[in-house]
Scaffold this motif. Structure first.
Motif, mmCIF file in Angstrom:
data_model
loop_
_atom_site.group_PDB
_atom_site.id
_atom_site.type_symbol
_atom_site.label_atom_id
_atom_site.label_comp_id
_atom_site.label_asym_id
_atom_site.label_seq_id
_atom_site.Cartn_x
_atom_site.Cartn_y
_atom_site.Cartn_z
ATOM 1 N N ASP A 143 0.837 -1.206 0.000
ATOM 2 C CA ASP A 143 0.000 0.000 0.000
ATOM 3 C C ASP A 143 0.866 1.249 0.000
ATOM 4 O O ASP A 143 0.576 2.219 -0.723
ATOM 5 C CB ASP A 143 -0.919 0.011 1.228
ATOM 6 C CG ASP A 143 -1.883 -1.175 1.234
ATOM 7 O OD1 ASP A 143 -2.329 -1.568 0.149
ATOM 8 O OD2 ASP A 143 -2.166 -1.703 2.334
ATOM 9 N N LEU A 144 1.925 1.245 0.782
ATOM 10 C CA LEU A 144 2.807 2.419 0.840
ATOM 11 C C LEU A 144 3.616 2.539 -0.451
ATOM 12 O O LEU A 144 3.819 3.647 -0.968
ATOM 13 C CB LEU A 144 3.735 2.332 2.057
ATOM 14 C CG LEU A 144 3.066 2.551 3.432
ATOM 15 C CD1 LEU A 144 4.080 2.417 4.551
ATOM 16 C CD2 LEU A 144 2.418 3.939 3.486
ATOM 17 N N ARG A 145 4.095 1.411 -0.957
ATOM 18 C CA ARG A 145 4.903 1.488 -2.174
ATOM 19 C C ARG A 145 4.081 2.044 -3.329
ATOM 20 O O ARG A 145 4.581 2.756 -4.179
ATOM 21 C CB ARG A 145 5.439 0.098 -2.538
ATOM 22 C CG ARG A 145 6.531 -0.389 -1.596
ATOM 23 C CD ARG A 145 7.327 -1.535 -2.225
ATOM 24 N NE ARG A 145 6.458 -2.649 -2.604
ATOM 25 C CZ ARG A 145 6.149 -3.669 -1.789
ATOM 26 N NH1 ARG A 145 6.637 -3.688 -0.550
ATOM 27 N NH2 ARG A 145 5.370 -4.645 -2.215
ATOM 28 N N MET A 155 8.865 4.781 1.724
ATOM 29 C CA MET A 155 8.572 5.480 0.468
ATOM 30 C C MET A 155 7.077 5.377 0.195
ATOM 31 O O MET A 155 6.499 4.288 0.229
ATOM 32 C CB MET A 155 9.352 4.862 -0.701
ATOM 33 C CG MET A 155 10.858 4.971 -0.552
ATOM 34 S SD MET A 155 11.455 6.683 -0.605
ATOM 35 C CE MET A 155 11.092 7.107 -2.318
ATOM 36 N N VAL A 156 6.475 6.521 -0.022
ATOM 37 C CA VAL A 156 5.070 6.562 -0.453
ATOM 38 C C VAL A 156 5.094 6.943 -1.932
ATOM 39 O O VAL A 156 5.280 8.125 -2.272
ATOM 40 C CB VAL A 156 4.253 7.560 0.371
ATOM 41 C CG1 VAL A 156 2.810 7.577 -0.119
ATOM 42 C CG2 VAL A 156 4.317 7.197 1.850
ATOM 43 N N GLY A 157 4.971 5.915 -2.762
ATOM 44 C CA GLY A 157 5.206 6.147 -4.173
ATOM 45 C C GLY A 157 6.684 6.449 -4.359
ATOM 46 O O GLY A 157 7.547 5.642 -3.995
ATOM 47 N N VAL A 160 8.306 9.455 6.583
ATOM 48 C CA VAL A 160 8.532 8.706 7.830
ATOM 49 C C VAL A 160 7.172 8.244 8.310
ATOM 50 O O VAL A 160 6.242 9.061 8.420
ATOM 51 C CB VAL A 160 9.227 9.560 8.900
ATOM 52 C CG1 VAL A 160 9.115 8.890 10.263
ATOM 53 C CG2 VAL A 160 10.684 9.775 8.553
ATOM 54 N N LEU A 161 7.072 6.942 8.565
ATOM 55 C CA LEU A 161 5.858 6.390 9.141
ATOM 56 C C LEU A 161 6.065 6.316 10.658
ATOM 57 O O LEU A 161 7.018 5.692 11.138
ATOM 58 C CB LEU A 161 5.571 4.993 8.577
ATOM 59 C CG LEU A 161 4.364 4.267 9.207
ATOM 60 C CD1 LEU A 161 3.065 5.042 8.976
ATOM 61 C CD2 LEU A 161 4.256 2.846 8.660
#
Length: 629
Positions: free
Chosen positions: A100-102, A186-188, A193-194
């Motif tokens: 989901d984050l990638r 990485m978000v996209g 930072v999560l």
């Protein structure tokens, strides 16, 4: 006389300050009753001591057990904190690696977060490097989010791929005191930072698991994260500096200190291995010692009961011999008043009977010796009065013919009624006059001594200039010093204070000291008279010192000087005349003035005699000038 059998002992008997005729014994030794009490207590003392030592041992054992228990509890809670943080880290790592984050699918992330059962965190958020929040689990998707002011907190996570655990801070959106576990992701194509935030109530629940303890969890800076007592007051506060320093230096340990509430506690702490947070478990020392204290109180009660029984037994025994001891005390009082005791009642024991017999014998001996001593005292007093009366009478009887002898010798020496012819008669007249003057001086000294011993010498005090009195005295003795070829040197300042003293007595003392100095100083020697006051004087006050360069005085003869008829030279070998009462008169006159006579001497080098007047005899006066003498 007869001594009746006394009644049972009364504390008011034989006490100081009784009325005339009553017993006034002053007893310094312990009474029989007290000795029996001491014996009883002495028997019980070792038992009480052992009980006390056992109580102390119980206190130490309880304290050591409490220390060990709190240390174990601190380790257990620290491990629990580690497990809780580890669960959050596991969840964080799973989310960071989720597709989901990638893919930048925040809707999928939101759904995934909601599907996590019994999650160990409260809030999830995504933060860009510039601090902009792009996701917050407490806000609807697509809502406008603020910029996070905590970018410095997340900065280390952007620079490495490791998990960071923060210190306590207040959440930007939730407003709750929180801690976060964060990691770069990485978000996209955008780095974020999560962070998973843990609100403080989760840690607060841990602190409630140990009843009777004060449990505190602090972060790496010493800030309170959670606390079992008064959390609303202390969460977010810093622990005291001394405790904070200890927590930062060591991973675990113990100490005794005051809690934030001011309670005396035994404190144990253990640092979490994952978060670096420290769990502090404190137990009030009053709780630690409660059990042993109860045991000690029971032992003390038993000891007091034993003492009461022993004291009761001692009192019962003491009453059996109290009558005899009181009779002996009354007998001793009778003896002290000059009587001879008799005992109407028998003594309680044979030992006491022997004491009573000895007291009767002692009373008879003391009576006889007292009578003899009284007679001797009366005779000695009569002899002393007769001596003083004789000295005074003889002094008056001798002064009249001596004045006549001196007067006629001066007429012959001066040839008042014409020449006497042969010049040798003039020399004889001089010898007669000098011898008569010397003998008159001795008679005057004896008369002065008799007056001083009889207490009839009174001071006629006035305000004096010490400089003028010294100058006048020097004018009187100057001819004798010139004739003896001895230098006379005055040394004193012209700003000496006024002295309140008897002028006749002062001049008499100065003449005595100067005559003695001239007598014992060889030809060509020197005599110095000096005066100093205030800080310049020895001990304050006023010092007048006559110092010579004469023969000096042996050290073993110094203590004798100042007593009647004491002389430096032996009566068979002396070279100088005199009665030896001059210094006695000086010392007595100084004592009348409240001062002292001080003598210092080194044999073969000279002597210094000082008249010391106390400070209360001085009055400050303006500087004066005295003509040279």
């Amino acid at each position: 006389m007869s001594v009746p059998a006394p009644s049972p002992p009364d504390d008011s008997a034989a006490r100081p300050g009784a009325e005339p005729g009553q017993s006034t014994l002053s007893v310094t030794q312990p009474s029989t009753r007290r000795l029996l009490l001491v014996m009883a207590v002495g028997v019980l003392a070792p038992l009480i001591l052992l009980a006390g030592l056992n109580g102390i041992s119980q206190f130490e054992l309880a304290r050591e057990a409490a220390r060990s228990q709190t240390a174990d509890e601190a380790r257990l809670l620290a491990a629990t904190v580690d497990r809780q943080i580890a669960a959050v880290v596991t969840t964080l790592n799973a989310l960071v690696s989720s597709p989901d984050l990638r893919d930048g699918d925040l809707v999928g992330l939101h759904a995934r977060l909601n599907d996590i059962p019994n999650r160990a965190f409260d809030v999830a958020a995504l933060v860009r490097r510039d601090g902009q929040l792009t996701f917050h689990s407490l806000r609807p998707l697509g809502s406008e989010l603020p910029r996070s002011p905590l970018i410095d907190l997340y900065a280390p996570a952007f620079d490495s791929d490791t998990v960071i655990v923060s210190n306590l801070f207040r959440g930007t959106v939730s407003g709750n005191p929180s801690m976060v576990v964060a990691r770069r992701t990485m978000v996209g194509d955008t780095p974020h930072v999560l962070s998973l935030a843990i609100h403080w109530p989760r840690f607060q629940e841990l602190t409630q698991t140990l009843p009777g303890r004060i449990v505190t969890i602090v972060d790496r800076e010493g800030t309170v994260i959670a606390r079992s007592q008064h959390a609303d007051k202390y969460v977010g506060a810093r622990v005291p500096d001394d405790v904070r320093s200890l927590l930062l230096r060591r991973e675990e340990g113990q100490t005794r200190t005051l809690s934030l509430e001011g309670i005396d506690v035994n404190l144990a702490f253990k640092r979490s291995q994952i978060s670096g947070y420290t769990v502090v478990v404190a137990q009030p020392n009053s709780d630690v010692l409660a059990g042993p204290l109860e045991l000690l109180l029971r032992a003390a009660a038993a000891a007091l009961l034993a003492i009461a029984l022993a004291v009761g037994a001692a009192l019962w025994i003491s009453r059996r011999i109290a009558a005899s001891t009181e009779a002996l005390a009354a007998a001793a009082d009778t003896i002290s008043r000059g009587g001879t005791p008799a005992f109407d009642a028998p003594m309680a024991t044979s030992d006491l009977a022997r004491v009573a017999t000895a007291l009767q014998g002692a009373a008879e001996t003391i009576g006889a010796r007292t009578a003899a001593l009284t007679a001797a005292t009366v005779e000695a007093d009569r002899a002393s009065k007769a001596k003083s009366k004789f000295l005074a009478s003889m002094s008056h009887e001798l002064r009249t013919p001596l004045n006549a002898v001196i007067g006629f010798a001066e007429l012959i020496r001066e040839q008042a009624h014409g020449p006497v012819g042969d010049g040798r008669y003039i020399e004889y007249a001089n010898d007669i006059r000098d011898s008569g003057a010397h003998l008159l001086g001795m008679v005057n000294d004896l008369l002065d001594m008799a007056r001083l011993e009889a207490g009839r010498r009174e001071l006629r005090e006035t305000r004096l200039s010490v400089m003028e009195e010294i100058a006048a005295t020097l004018r009187l003795v100057r001819p004798a010093y010139d004739k003896a070829d001895v230098r006379l040197v005055p040394q004193y300042r012209d700003d000496l204070p006024v002295l309140v003293a008897d002028p006749v007595a002062l001049r008499q003392m100065l003449l005595n000291l100067l005559d003695n100095a001239a007598k014992f100083t060889p030809t060509g020697g020197q005599v110095t008279i000096s005066a100093a006051a205030g800080a310049d004087a020895d001990g304050g006050g006023l010092d007048v010192t006559v110092r010579d360069t004469g023969v000096g005085i042996p050290a073993d003869r110094l203590p004798e000087l100042g007593h009647p008829f004491a002389q430096v030279e032996n009566v068979l070998t002396r070279q100088h005349s005199g009665t030896g009462i001059g210094l006695y008169i000086v010392r007595s006159l100084m004592e009348l003035h409240g001062g002292t006579l001080r003598i210092a001497s080194v044999e073969g080098q000279g002597t210094a005699v000082t008249l010391h007047f106390p400070m209360e005899r001085l009055e400050q006066a303006p500087p004066m000038r005295v003509a040279a003498t």
